[in-house]
Design a protein around this motif. Structure first.
Motif, PDB file in Angstrom:
ATOM      1  N   LYS A  40     -13.591 -21.364  37.411  1.00 17.41           N
ATOM      2  CA  LYS A  40     -12.214 -21.637  36.997  1.00 17.41           C
ATOM      3  C   LYS A  40     -11.548 -20.386  36.431  1.00 17.41           C
ATOM      4  CE  LYS A  40     -12.604 -26.524  35.980  1.00 17.41           C
ATOM      5  NZ  LYS A  40     -12.584 -27.545  34.920  1.00 17.41           N
ATOM      6  N   VAL A  41     -12.269 -19.651  35.595  1.00 21.04           N
ATOM      7  CA  VAL A  41     -11.721 -18.452  34.972  1.00 21.04           C
ATOM      8  C   VAL A  41     -11.495 -17.381  36.032  1.00 21.04           C
ATOM      9  CG1 VAL A  41     -12.220 -16.585  33.346  1.00 21.04           C
ATOM     10  CG2 VAL A  41     -12.683 -18.938  32.717  1.00 21.04           C
ATOM     11  N   GLY A  42     -12.405 -17.308  36.968  1.00 18.40           N
ATOM     12  CA  GLY A  42     -12.237 -16.445  38.123  1.00 18.40           C
ATOM     13  C   GLY A  42     -12.339 -14.960  37.879  1.00 18.40           C
ATOM     14  N   PRO A  43     -13.424 -14.483  37.249  1.00 19.62           N
ATOM     15  CA  PRO A  43     -13.550 -13.030  37.167  1.00 19.62           C
ATOM     16  C   PRO A  43     -13.704 -12.463  38.576  1.00 19.62           C
ATOM     17  CG  PRO A  43     -15.585 -14.076  36.463  1.00 19.62           C
ATOM     18  CD  PRO A  43     -14.571 -15.159  36.672  1.00 19.62           C
ATOM     19  N   ILE A  44     -12.973 -11.413  38.845  1.00 19.10           N
ATOM     20  CA  ILE A  44     -12.994 -10.822  40.183  1.00 19.10           C
ATOM     21  C   ILE A  44     -14.408 -10.354  40.531  1.00 19.10           C
ATOM     22  CG2 ILE A  44     -12.090  -8.907  41.559  1.00 19.10           C
ATOM     23  CD1 ILE A  44      -9.457  -9.258  39.972  1.00 19.10           C
ATOM     24  N   SER A  45     -15.176  -9.927  39.539  1.00 22.02           N
ATOM     25  CA  SER A  45     -16.531  -9.432  39.780  1.00 22.02           C
ATOM     26  C   SER A  45     -17.515 -10.542  40.146  1.00 22.02           C
ATOM     27  CB  SER A  45     -17.049  -8.692  38.544  1.00 22.02           C
ATOM     28  OG  SER A  45     -17.116  -9.580  37.442  1.00 22.02           O
ATOM     29  N   LEU A  46     -17.097 -11.805  40.034  1.00 20.09           N
ATOM     30  CA  LEU A  46     -17.995 -12.915  40.371  1.00 20.09           C
ATOM     31  C   LEU A  46     -18.400 -12.871  41.841  1.00 20.09           C
ATOM     32  CD1 LEU A  46     -19.299 -15.431  39.097  1.00 20.09           C
ATOM     33  CD2 LEU A  46     -17.328 -16.731  39.855  1.00 20.09           C
ATOM     34  N   SER A  47     -17.509 -12.369  42.674  1.00 16.05           N
ATOM     35  CA  SER A  47     -17.809 -12.340  44.109  1.00 16.05           C
ATOM     36  C   SER A  47     -18.807 -11.253  44.495  1.00 16.05           C
ATOM     37  CB  SER A  47     -16.515 -12.172  44.910  1.00 16.05           C
ATOM     38  OG  SER A  47     -15.905 -10.938  44.580  1.00 16.05           O
ATOM     39  N   ASP A  48     -19.097 -10.304  43.602  1.00 16.38           N
ATOM     40  CA  ASP A  48     -20.064  -9.267  43.970  1.00 16.38           C
ATOM     41  C   ASP A  48     -21.500  -9.779  43.943  1.00 16.38           C
ATOM     42  OD1 ASP A  48     -21.128  -9.142  41.399  1.00 16.38           O
ATOM     43  OD2 ASP A  48     -20.287  -7.194  40.922  1.00 16.38           O
ATOM     44  N   GLY A  49     -21.703 -10.953  43.348  1.00 15.77           N
ATOM     45  CA  GLY A  49     -22.986 -11.606  43.447  1.00 15.77           C
ATOM     46  C   GLY A  49     -24.027 -11.247  42.409  1.00 15.77           C
ATOM     47  N   ASP A  83     -17.354 -13.861  26.728  1.00 14.40           N
ATOM     48  CA  ASP A  83     -17.954 -12.589  26.330  1.00 14.40           C
ATOM     49  C   ASP A  83     -18.588 -11.873  27.521  1.00 14.40           C
ATOM     50  OD1 ASP A  83     -17.188 -12.894  23.699  1.00 14.40           O
ATOM     51  OD2 ASP A  83     -19.143 -13.635  23.026  1.00 14.40           O
ATOM     52  N   LEU A  84     -19.172 -12.641  28.434  1.00 10.44           N
ATOM     53  CA  LEU A  84     -19.796 -12.034  29.618  1.00 10.44           C
ATOM     54  C   LEU A  84     -18.783 -11.308  30.486  1.00 10.44           C
ATOM     55  CD1 LEU A  84     -22.306 -14.708  30.989  1.00 10.44           C
ATOM     56  CD2 LEU A  84     -22.854 -12.521  29.938  1.00 10.44           C
ATOM     57  N   VAL A  85     -17.597 -11.874  30.610  1.00  7.92           N
ATOM     58  CA  VAL A  85     -16.602 -11.321  31.529  1.00  7.92           C
ATOM     59  C   VAL A  85     -15.431 -10.672  30.798  1.00  7.92           C
ATOM     60  CG1 VAL A  85     -17.226 -12.894  33.401  1.00  7.92           C
ATOM     61  CG2 VAL A  85     -15.420 -13.540  31.802  1.00  7.92           C
ATOM     62  N   SER A  86     -15.623 -10.369  29.518  1.00 13.22           N
ATOM     63  CA  SER A  86     -14.512  -9.838  28.721  1.00 13.22           C
ATOM     64  C   SER A  86     -13.972  -8.512  29.260  1.00 13.22           C
ATOM     65  CB  SER A  86     -14.932  -9.681  27.264  1.00 13.22           C
ATOM     66  OG  SER A  86     -15.972  -8.733  27.156  1.00 13.22           O
ATOM     67  N   ASP A  87     -14.819  -7.702  29.855  1.00 12.22           N
ATOM     68  CA  ASP A  87     -14.373  -6.410  30.387  1.00 12.22           C
ATOM     69  C   ASP A  87     -13.987  -6.481  31.862  1.00 12.22           C
ATOM     70  OD1 ASP A  87     -14.874  -5.308  27.906  1.00 12.22           O
ATOM     71  OD2 ASP A  87     -16.907  -4.680  28.446  1.00 12.22           O
ATOM     72  N   SER A  88     -14.106  -7.652  32.459  1.00 15.84           N
ATOM     73  CA  SER A  88     -13.805  -7.804  33.881  1.00 15.84           C
ATOM     74  C   SER A  88     -12.423  -8.400  34.066  1.00 15.84           C
ATOM     75  CB  SER A  88     -14.818  -8.741  34.545  1.00 15.84           C
ATOM     76  OG  SER A  88     -16.118  -8.253  34.389  1.00 15.84           O
ATOM     77  N   PRO A  89     -11.642  -7.838  34.971  1.00 12.31           N
ATOM     78  CA  PRO A  89     -10.358  -8.476  35.258  1.00 12.31           C
ATOM     79  C   PRO A  89     -10.584  -9.817  35.956  1.00 12.31           C
ATOM     80  CG  PRO A  89     -10.756  -6.656  36.767  1.00 12.31           C
ATOM     81  CD  PRO A  89     -11.874  -6.646  35.762  1.00 12.31           C
ATOM     82  N   THR A  90      -9.706 -10.753  35.689  1.00  7.54           N
ATOM     83  CA  THR A  90      -9.809 -12.072  36.311  1.00  7.54           C
ATOM     84  C   THR A  90      -8.634 -12.272  37.253  1.00  7.54           C
ATOM     85  OG1 THR A  90      -8.524 -13.170  34.592  1.00  7.54           O
ATOM     86  CG2 THR A  90     -10.913 -13.015  34.238  1.00  7.54           C
ATOM     87  N   TYR A  91      -8.737 -13.297  38.068  1.00  5.42           N
ATOM     88  CA  TYR A  91      -7.625 -13.618  38.947  1.00  5.42           C
ATOM     89  C   TYR A  91      -6.410 -14.024  38.128  1.00  5.42           C
ATOM     90  CZ  TYR A  91     -10.828 -13.233  42.836  1.00  5.42           C
ATOM     91  OH  TYR A  91     -11.726 -12.752  43.744  1.00  5.42           O
ATOM     92  N   ALA A  92      -6.625 -14.602  36.960  1.00  2.78           N
ATOM     93  CA  ALA A  92      -5.509 -14.953  36.075  1.00  2.78           C
ATOM     94  C   ALA A  92      -4.803 -13.688  35.594  1.00  2.78           C
ATOM     95  CB  ALA A  92      -6.020 -15.765  34.890  1.00  2.78           C
ATOM     96  N   ASP A  93      -5.570 -12.633  35.298  1.00  2.00           N
ATOM     97  CA  ASP A  93      -4.963 -11.365  34.894  1.00  2.00           C
ATOM     98  C   ASP A  93      -4.098 -10.798  36.006  1.00  2.00           C
ATOM     99  OD1 ASP A  93      -6.322 -11.481  32.447  1.00  2.00           O
ATOM    100  OD2 ASP A  93      -8.003 -10.261  33.199  1.00  2.00           O
ATOM    101  N   VAL A  94      -4.611 -10.849  37.224  1.00  2.00           N
ATOM    102  CA  VAL A  94      -3.858 -10.351  38.377  1.00  2.00           C
ATOM    103  C   VAL A  94      -2.576 -11.160  38.551  1.00  2.00           C
ATOM    104  CG1 VAL A  94      -3.908 -10.073  40.894  1.00  2.00           C
ATOM    105  CG2 VAL A  94      -5.917  -9.471  39.528  1.00  2.00           C
ATOM    106  N   TYR A  95      -2.679 -12.475  38.397  1.00  3.92           N
ATOM    107  CA  TYR A  95      -1.506 -13.330  38.531  1.00  3.92           C
ATOM    108  C   TYR A  95      -0.492 -13.028  37.435  1.00  3.92           C
ATOM    109  CZ  TYR A  95       1.454 -17.451  38.523  1.00  3.92           C
ATOM    110  OH  TYR A  95       2.532 -18.275  38.523  1.00  3.92           O
ATOM    111  N   GLN A  96      -0.964 -12.906  36.186  1.00  2.00           N
ATOM    112  CA  GLN A  96      -0.055 -12.604  35.077  1.00  2.00           C
ATOM    113  C   GLN A  96       0.656 -11.273  35.301  1.00  2.00           C
ATOM    114  OE1 GLN A  96       0.936 -14.412  32.445  1.00  2.00           O
ATOM    115  NE2 GLN A  96      -0.257 -16.102  33.275  1.00  2.00           N
TER     116      GLN A  96
END
Length: 107
Positions: A40-49, A83-96
């Motif tokens: 749901k949060v959608g960190p962009i780095s989630l797709s790197d596996g 905390d895990l994804v705090s330094d990763s941009p998310t799709y929400a960040d891109v949208y904002q």
């Protein structure tokens, strides 16, 4: 992305999910909640596996040391994920960022 890449990705996902199913039930429940939240949060780095398998590695280490899942991550699963994804941009960040830009601006 070719057919072979898709097949390899499915094999990796199935192997990953087999590791998740081998976890104790309380760890599985928390993992699934974390996975749902991260999707749901959608960190962009989630797709790197590497994030989700890293969580399973962390859980397996916790099991080996005899700790309960809440001892490892705390009572707030969402805060742990944040905390895990705090330094990763998310799709929400891109949208904002896209809605903050002026109309007609190039991205």
């Amino acid at each position: 992305m070719g057919i072979q890449d898709i097949i390899e990705g499915k094999k990796q996902w199935r192997a990953h999910m087999a590791r998740v199913k081998a976890l104790p039930p309380d760890y599985q429940i928390v993992y699934k909640e974390m996975q749902r939240y991260l999707f749901k949060v959608g960190p962009i780095s989630l797709s790197d596996g590497s994030l989700l398998p890293g969580i399973v590695d962390f859980f397996e280490e916790g099991i080996a040391s005899g700790k309960g899942v809440l001892e490892l991550i705390g009572a707030d699963v969402a805060a742990f994920c944040d905390d895990l994804v705090s330094d990763s941009p998310t799709y929400a960040d891109v949208y904002q960022a896209s809605i903050r830009s002026e109309p007609g601006d190039e991205k």
